[in-house]
Write a protein that holds these residues in place. Structure first.
Motif, short mmCIF file in Angstrom:
data_model
loop_
_atom_site.label_atom_id
_atom_site.label_comp_id
_atom_site.label_asym_id
_atom_site.label_seq_id
_atom_site.Cartn_x
_atom_site.Cartn_y
_atom_site.Cartn_z
N ILE A 1 0.84 -1.20 0.00
CA ILE A 1 0.00 0.00 0.00
C ILE A 1 0.88 1.25 0.00
O ILE A 1 0.63 2.19 -0.76
CB ILE A 1 -0.95 0.00 1.21
CG1 ILE A 1 -1.99 -1.11 1.08
CG2 ILE A 1 -1.64 1.36 1.36
CD1 ILE A 1 -2.84 -1.31 2.32
N THR A 2 1.91 1.25 0.82
CA THR A 2 2.83 2.39 0.88
C THR A 2 3.49 2.61 -0.48
O THR A 2 3.61 3.74 -0.95
CB THR A 2 3.89 2.16 1.97
OG1 THR A 2 3.23 1.92 3.21
CG2 THR A 2 4.82 3.34 2.08
N GLY A 3 3.92 1.51 -1.11
CA GLY A 3 4.55 1.63 -2.43
C GLY A 3 3.60 2.19 -3.48
O GLY A 3 4.01 3.01 -4.32
N VAL A 4 2.36 1.79 -3.45
CA VAL A 4 1.36 2.31 -4.41
C VAL A 4 1.16 3.81 -4.18
O VAL A 4 1.11 4.59 -5.14
CB VAL A 4 0.03 1.53 -4.30
CG1 VAL A 4 -1.09 2.25 -5.03
CG2 VAL A 4 0.20 0.12 -4.84
N VAL A 5 1.06 4.22 -2.94
CA VAL A 5 0.87 5.64 -2.64
C VAL A 5 2.08 6.45 -3.09
O VAL A 5 1.93 7.51 -3.72
CB VAL A 5 0.59 5.85 -1.13
CG1 VAL A 5 0.64 7.33 -0.76
CG2 VAL A 5 -0.75 5.25 -0.75
N VAL A 6 3.28 5.96 -2.83
CA VAL A 6 4.49 6.67 -3.25
C VAL A 6 4.58 6.73 -4.77
O VAL A 6 4.90 7.78 -5.34
CB VAL A 6 5.75 6.02 -2.64
CG1 VAL A 6 7.02 6.55 -3.27
CG2 VAL A 6 5.78 6.24 -1.13
#
Length: 140
Positions: free
Chosen positions: A88-93
């Protein structure tokens, strides 16, 4: 609308949909396992609540993993959730980076960079650059 399409494309490239389905399946299985195996967990709702506390690392302590099956399930769910939250963090970044790049493409500095490297551009890049110049003229 463009932002939403960009987000959907990033999610698709990251495999977010299938990974979310796997995560939800593991979450449900762990919740059922805790409910069935742990004597302190009286209902399926308690099993779901316990799993949520493990995933979110809140750990209120109102429902605890007393048996060995519940403890192993907690470890499995915790490890899986760490990877899922990282996704999820990677998608947001990635989304934020794509938005920054999209904003930079329309700036004067980007236009000047393209002018400086006209000789190095491929015919496709030249055509795209020319199209952007025409679009910019039409907006003014």
């Amino acid at each position: 609308m463009r932002k939403l399409r960009m987000l959907i494309e990033i999610e698709r490239q990251a495999g977010f949909g299938p990974i979310t389905a796997v995560f939800l399946a593991v979450f449900a299985l762990c919740s059922v396992a805790v409910w069935l195996a742990d004597p302190a967990t009286n209902t399926l709702g308690d099993g779901l609540w316990f799993s949520f506390q493990a995933v979110s690392t809140i750990g209120f302590g109102d429902i605890t993993a007393a048996g060995p099956v519940a403890r192993v399930t907690t470890v499995v769910l915790s490890v899986v959730s760490i990877f899922y939250i990282a996704l999820i963090t990677g998608v947001v970044v990635s989304y934020c980076n794509a938005m920054v790049r999209a904003r930079q493409e329309g700036t004067l500095a980007h236009f000047m960079d393209n002018l400086e490297r006209l000789e190095d551009m491929t015919p496709e890049e030249l055509a795209a650059f020319s199209q952007r110049v025409h679009e910019y003229r039409n907006r003014r």
